[in-house]
Design a protein around this motif. Structure first.
Motif, short mmCIF file in Angstrom:
data_model
loop_
_atom_site.label_atom_id
_atom_site.label_comp_id
_atom_site.label_asym_id
_atom_site.label_seq_id
_atom_site.Cartn_x
_atom_site.Cartn_y
_atom_site.Cartn_z
N LEU A 46 16.58 54.00 28.11
CA LEU A 46 16.92 53.39 29.39
C LEU A 46 15.65 53.07 30.16
O LEU A 46 14.68 53.83 30.12
CB LEU A 46 17.77 54.33 30.25
CG LEU A 46 19.07 54.86 29.67
CD1 LEU A 46 19.73 55.81 30.67
CD2 LEU A 46 20.02 53.73 29.32
N GLU A 47 15.67 51.97 30.88
CA GLU A 47 14.69 51.73 31.93
C GLU A 47 15.41 51.88 33.26
O GLU A 47 16.54 51.40 33.41
CB GLU A 47 14.06 50.34 31.80
CG GLU A 47 13.29 50.10 30.51
CD GLU A 47 12.11 51.04 30.32
OE1 GLU A 47 11.59 51.56 31.33
OE2 GLU A 47 11.72 51.27 29.15
N THR A 48 14.78 52.54 34.19
CA THR A 48 15.44 52.88 35.46
C THR A 48 14.56 52.49 36.64
O THR A 48 13.37 52.21 36.49
CB THR A 48 15.74 54.38 35.52
OG1 THR A 48 14.51 55.12 35.50
CG2 THR A 48 16.61 54.81 34.34
N SER A 49 15.16 52.52 37.81
CA SER A 49 14.42 52.16 39.03
C SER A 49 13.47 53.25 39.47
O SER A 49 12.68 53.05 40.39
CB SER A 49 15.41 51.84 40.16
OG SER A 49 16.24 52.96 40.43
N ASP A 56 18.17 57.13 41.67
CA ASP A 56 17.76 55.90 41.00
C ASP A 56 18.84 55.37 40.08
O ASP A 56 19.81 56.06 39.75
CB ASP A 56 16.45 56.13 40.25
CG ASP A 56 15.27 56.22 41.21
OD1 ASP A 56 15.10 55.29 42.02
OD2 ASP A 56 14.54 57.23 41.16
N GLN A 57 18.68 54.12 39.65
CA GLN A 57 19.71 53.41 38.89
C GLN A 57 19.21 53.00 37.52
O GLN A 57 18.01 52.77 37.32
CB GLN A 57 20.15 52.16 39.65
CG GLN A 57 20.84 52.42 40.97
CD GLN A 57 21.23 51.12 41.65
OE1 GLN A 57 20.39 50.23 41.85
NE2 GLN A 57 22.49 51.00 42.00
N VAL A 58 20.14 52.88 36.59
CA VAL A 58 19.85 52.30 35.28
C VAL A 58 19.68 50.80 35.44
O VAL A 58 20.56 50.12 35.98
CB VAL A 58 20.98 52.61 34.27
CG1 VAL A 58 20.72 51.88 32.95
CG2 VAL A 58 21.12 54.10 34.06
N ARG A 83 21.81 44.54 39.67
CA ARG A 83 21.78 45.52 40.75
C ARG A 83 21.49 44.79 42.06
O ARG A 83 20.40 44.28 42.27
CB ARG A 83 20.69 46.58 40.50
CG ARG A 83 20.90 47.43 39.25
CD ARG A 83 22.16 48.26 39.35
NE ARG A 83 22.27 49.23 38.26
CZ ARG A 83 23.33 50.00 38.07
NH1 ARG A 83 24.39 49.89 38.87
NH2 ARG A 83 23.37 50.87 37.08
N SER A 91 7.86 51.54 39.84
CA SER A 91 8.39 51.57 38.47
C SER A 91 8.38 50.19 37.82
O SER A 91 8.37 50.08 36.59
CB SER A 91 9.80 52.16 38.46
OG SER A 91 10.69 51.34 39.19
N ASP A 132 17.89 60.52 29.95
CA ASP A 132 18.78 59.41 29.58
C ASP A 132 20.24 59.83 29.69
O ASP A 132 21.09 59.06 30.15
CB ASP A 132 18.46 58.93 28.17
CG ASP A 132 17.08 58.35 28.05
OD1 ASP A 132 16.93 57.13 28.20
OD2 ASP A 132 16.13 59.12 27.82
N MET A 135 21.24 60.10 33.46
CA MET A 135 21.28 58.78 34.11
C MET A 135 22.45 57.96 33.60
O MET A 135 23.15 57.29 34.38
CB MET A 135 19.96 58.04 33.88
CG MET A 135 18.77 58.64 34.60
SD MET A 135 18.90 58.59 36.41
CE MET A 135 18.72 56.83 36.74
N ALA A 139 25.78 56.72 35.76
CA ALA A 139 26.14 55.30 35.81
C ALA A 139 27.57 55.07 35.35
O ALA A 139 28.32 54.29 35.96
CB ALA A 139 25.16 54.49 34.97
#
Length: 234
Positions: A46-49, A56-58, A83, A91, A132, A135, A139
């Motif tokens: 995952l890349e997240t904020s 934070d968000q995915v 988003r 980030s 991961d 998060m 989500a």
């Protein structure tokens, strides 16, 4: 008839079609004595904020499939999630996903349904999997009202278990890929990191088989034993 159907309480609003897809998602598979070579895995990144697992968000999901002891390059998943109101932050310098890409991404409900359909009943692999897992679980709960029950295995935990001679007990993905001479084309990109993690996992599974850890129950037993030893040594 309303376009949306609501979950009880304050759950998300989904269309009837989305609710049906949610209902049809596979239950996670039970561990059995199948060899690691026979087991299907989905390798996730995952890349997240950011790194705050509560706030934070995915932003992006990348995944590949390991099946029949090999990476199936015909089965890959890559998706940037939409988003609203997302802005560039520190980030962004790491993952490189521009706010414009996120604004034009896939609506989170659709993205997460697509991903869980891709996962099916398979266990998941990730490097530093706790992040991961948490998060993704948050989500899914927020967007779908879905409770993630699939097993996660941490490649960062498997590596020192089966390769103690490497003396890389607190190493990152870059350290392990360098140790085994793997060529990583791009880092901090979900799909590229998932592929690098899958390549590393195949090496580790080969070493696990040499140590008679050739199925998930045996591997999990040794991981739990190592966790207890580490806890007692602290």
């Amino acid at each position: 008839m309303s376009k949306f159907t609501w979950f009880t309480g304050r759950g998300p609003a989904l269309t009837h079609s989305q609710l049906e897809r949610l209902r049809l998602l596979s239950e996670p598979t039970e561990f059995d004595e199948r060899s690691l070579r026979q087991q299907r895995f989905v390798v996730l990144d995952l890349e997240t904020s950011g790194l705050n697992m509560r706030r934070d968000q995915v932003l992006s999901i990348g995944a590949v499939v390991i099946e029949n002891g090999a990476i199936d390059l015909s089965r890959q998943f890559e998706c940037t999630l939409q988003r609203e109101g997302h802005r560039a932050s520190a980030s962004t310098l790491i993952h490189g996903i521009a706010p414009s890409e996120i604004a034009n991404g896939v609506e989170p409900v659709e993205a997460l349904l697509n991903f869980m359909e891709f996962v099916g009943d398979s266990p998941l692999l990730a490097f530093h999997a706790e992040f991961d897992q948490r998060m993704l679980a948050r989500a899914l709960k927020q967007s779908l009202g879905y409770r993630l029950r699939h097993a996660f295995f941490d490649v960062a935990e498997i590596a020192p278990l089966v390769c103690p001679q490497a003396k890389l007990n607190h190493a990152g993905l870059d350290d392990w890929t360098r140790h085994f001479g793997l060529q990583v084309q791009q880092r901090h990109h979900a799909s590229a990191d998932a592929l690098a993690t899958a390549e590393l996992a195949l090496i580790l599974f080969s070493k696990a088989r040499q140590q008679d850890l050739d199925n998930l129950p045996a591997l999990l037993q040794q991981l739990n034993s190592r966790r207890r030893q580490l806890a007692h040594s602290m």
